[in-house]
Design a protein around this motif. Structure first.
Motif, PDB file in Angstrom:
ATOM      1  N   GLU A   1       0.982  -1.319   0.140  1.00  0.00           N
ATOM      2  CA  GLU A   1      -0.031   0.085   0.147  1.00  0.00           C
ATOM      3  C   GLU A   1       0.940   1.222   0.109  1.00  0.00           C
ATOM      4  O   GLU A   1       0.428   2.151  -0.560  1.00  0.00           O
ATOM      5  N   ALA A   2       1.890   1.244   0.748  1.00  0.00           N
ATOM      6  CA  ALA A   2       2.798   2.286   0.764  1.00  0.00           C
ATOM      7  C   ALA A   2       3.697   2.539  -0.337  1.00  0.00           C
ATOM      8  O   ALA A   2       3.994   3.606  -0.829  1.00  0.00           O
ATOM      9  N   LEU A   3       4.031   1.522  -1.209  1.00  0.00           N
ATOM     10  CA  LEU A   3       4.504   1.736  -2.441  1.00  0.00           C
ATOM     11  C   LEU A   3       3.810   2.161  -3.633  1.00  0.00           C
ATOM     12  O   LEU A   3       4.551   2.456  -4.537  1.00  0.00           O
ATOM     13  N   ALA A   4       2.481   2.489  -3.484  1.00  0.00           N
ATOM     14  CA  ALA A   4       1.828   2.699  -4.403  1.00  0.00           C
ATOM     15  C   ALA A   4       2.168   4.268  -4.799  1.00  0.00           C
ATOM     16  O   ALA A   4       2.265   4.693  -5.705  1.00  0.00           O
ATOM     17  N   PRO A   5       1.712   5.191  -3.582  1.00  0.00           N
ATOM     18  CA  PRO A   5       2.268   6.478  -3.748  1.00  0.00           C
ATOM     19  C   PRO A   5       4.007   6.897  -3.616  1.00  0.00           C
ATOM     20  O   PRO A   5       4.360   7.953  -4.273  1.00  0.00           O
ATOM     21  N   TYR A   6       4.360   5.892  -2.826  1.00  0.00           N
ATOM     22  CA  TYR A   6       5.881   6.536  -2.551  1.00  0.00           C
ATOM     23  C   TYR A   6       6.992   5.535  -3.142  1.00  0.00           C
ATOM     24  O   TYR A   6       6.638   4.327  -3.248  1.00  0.00           O
ATOM     25  N   LYS A   7       7.945   6.311  -3.272  1.00  0.00           N
ATOM     26  CA  LYS A   7       9.264   5.555  -4.021  1.00  0.00           C
ATOM     27  C   LYS A   7       9.864   4.325  -3.130  1.00  0.00           C
ATOM     28  O   LYS A   7       9.658   4.808  -1.974  1.00  0.00           O
ATOM     29  N   GLU A   8      10.250   3.293  -3.387  1.00  0.00           N
ATOM     30  CA  GLU A   8      10.868   2.350  -2.708  1.00  0.00           C
ATOM     31  C   GLU A   8      11.812   2.840  -1.698  1.00  0.00           C
ATOM     32  O   GLU A   8      11.778   2.205  -0.378  1.00  0.00           O
ATOM     33  N   GLU A   9      12.565   3.689  -2.147  1.00  0.00           N
ATOM     34  CA  GLU A   9      13.699   4.473  -1.214  1.00  0.00           C
ATOM     35  C   GLU A   9      13.278   5.175   0.016  1.00  0.00           C
ATOM     36  O   GLU A   9      14.182   5.399   0.831  1.00  0.00           O
ATOM     37  N   VAL A  10      11.923   5.470  -0.043  1.00  0.00           N
ATOM     38  CA  VAL A  10      11.457   6.222   0.966  1.00  0.00           C
ATOM     39  C   VAL A  10      10.325   5.080   1.868  1.00  0.00           C
ATOM     40  O   VAL A  10       9.806   5.792   2.756  1.00  0.00           O
ATOM     41  N   VAL A  11      10.557   3.908   1.619  1.00  0.00           N
ATOM     42  CA  VAL A  11       9.515   3.139   2.476  1.00  0.00           C
ATOM     43  C   VAL A  11      10.464   1.790   2.959  1.00  0.00           C
ATOM     44  O   VAL A  11      10.520   0.730   2.504  1.00  0.00           O
ATOM     45  N   PRO A  12      11.349   2.302   3.930  1.00  0.00           N
ATOM     46  CA  PRO A  12      12.233   1.284   4.628  1.00  0.00           C
ATOM     47  C   PRO A  12      11.157   0.354   5.404  1.00  0.00           C
ATOM     48  O   PRO A  12      10.194   0.739   5.911  1.00  0.00           O
ATOM     49  N   GLN A  13      11.842  -0.964   5.490  1.00  0.00           N
ATOM     50  CA  GLN A  13      10.883  -1.913   6.246  1.00  0.00           C
ATOM     51  C   GLN A  13      11.802  -2.141   7.687  1.00  0.00           C
ATOM     52  O   GLN A  13      13.168  -2.180   7.414  1.00  0.00           O
ATOM     53  N   LEU A  14      11.171  -2.115   8.855  1.00  0.00           N
ATOM     54  CA  LEU A  14      11.853  -2.327  10.170  1.00  0.00           C
ATOM     55  C   LEU A  14      11.398  -3.748  10.532  1.00  0.00           C
ATOM     56  O   LEU A  14      10.199  -3.681  10.921  1.00  0.00           O
ATOM     57  N   PRO A  15      12.296  -4.365  11.015  1.00  0.00           N
ATOM     58  CA  PRO A  15      11.896  -5.618  11.941  1.00  0.00           C
ATOM     59  C   PRO A  15      11.529  -5.417  13.356  1.00  0.00           C
ATOM     60  O   PRO A  15      12.126  -4.433  13.724  1.00  0.00           O
TER      61      PRO A  15
END
Ligand code: DAT
Length: 172
Positions: free
Chosen positions: A131-145
Motif C-alpha cells: 500500500e505504501a509503495l503505491a504512492p511512495y518510491k521504494e527508497e522512502v519506504v524502509p522496512q523495519l523488523p
C-alpha cells in the motif's frame, strides 16, 4: 518546515505505538495515533460488524490533522496510508514482525478468529508495505523488523539517523 513528518505503518500488533511513543519521547517529535484521534473526535462513519470496530471517516481525519501536519515534526501511527495526502510524509517506515510473534500479540488482544487470521495474512502478504509503495518510491519506504526488544532500540537509532540526515539536507 523545520522537521519532517514520518509515518509508521504496518499490520496491527507489529509495534507502531511502542516505537512511535518511545521515539517521540527521545526525539521531541510529536506522536499522533490516528486511532486515538478518531476515537477522541468520534471521526467515524459506521461500524464494521465483521471486524468488530468502527469505520474511520477518512476525510474528517485528514481535516483534523491537516494543520499539525503542515507544521512538520509529527510521527504518525496508523495501519494504512492510502487516504493520507502523499505530501504529508517524507518517509514511511513499515514495521514487520514474525508471524508467530504477531499471532501471540494479537491473541493477547482478544481478537476474534477471523480478525486474527486476516491480520496474519495481511502481514504474510505485506499488504501495508505494498500500500505504501503505491504512492511512495521504494527508497522512502524502509522496512523495519519489530519482533524483539533489540529491534526497538535499533529502529529508534535508524530513525534518529534518518532525521539527522534530513536536517543536514534541508539546512541551507
Ligand atoms: P501496534 O501499535 O502496531 O498495534 P503495539 O505497539 O501496540 O503495536 O505492540 C503490540 C505488542 O507488541 C505490545 O504488547 C508491545 C509489543 N511489542 C511491540 N514492539 C515490540 C518489540 N520490538 N519487541 C517486543 N515486543 C514488542
Amino acid at each position: 518546515m523545520l522537521l519532517p513528518n514520518i509515518l509508521l505503518t504496518g499490520t496491527p500488533g507489529v509495534g507502531k505505538t511502542t516505537l512511535g511513543k518511545e521515539f517521540a519521547s527521545r526525539s521531541g517529535l510529536k506522536y499522533i495515533n490516528v486511532g486515538d484521534i478518531a476515537q477522541e473526535g468520534q471521526l467515524y462513519d459506521g461500524y464494521d460488524e465483521e471486524y468488530e470496530c468502527p469505520i474511520l471517516d477518512e476525510d474528517r481525519v485528514v481535516d483534523e490533522l491537516e494543520n499539525q501536519m503542515s507544521e512538520g515534526g509529527v510521527i504518525v501511527d496508523y495501519h494504512g496510508c492510502d487516504f493520507f495526502p502523499e505530501r504529508w510524509f517524507y518517509i514511511v517506515f513499515v514495521l514487520q514482525a514474525d508471524n508467530s510473534v504477531l499471532y501471540k500479540r494479537l491473541e493477547t488482544r482478544g481478537y476474534n478468529e477471523k480478525k486474527l487470521k486476516d491480520n496474519i495474512q495481511c502481514e504474510i502478504f505485506q499488504v501495508l508495505y505494498k500500500e505504501a509503495l503505491a504512492p511512495y518510491k521504494e527508497e522512502v519506504v524502509p522496512q523495519l523488523p519489530s519482533s524483539k526488544s533489540e529491534d526497538l532500540e535499533e529502529n529508534i537509532n535508524q530513525i534518529l539517523k534518518w532525521i539527522e540526515q534530513w536536517i543536514k539536507d534541508h539546512s541551507s
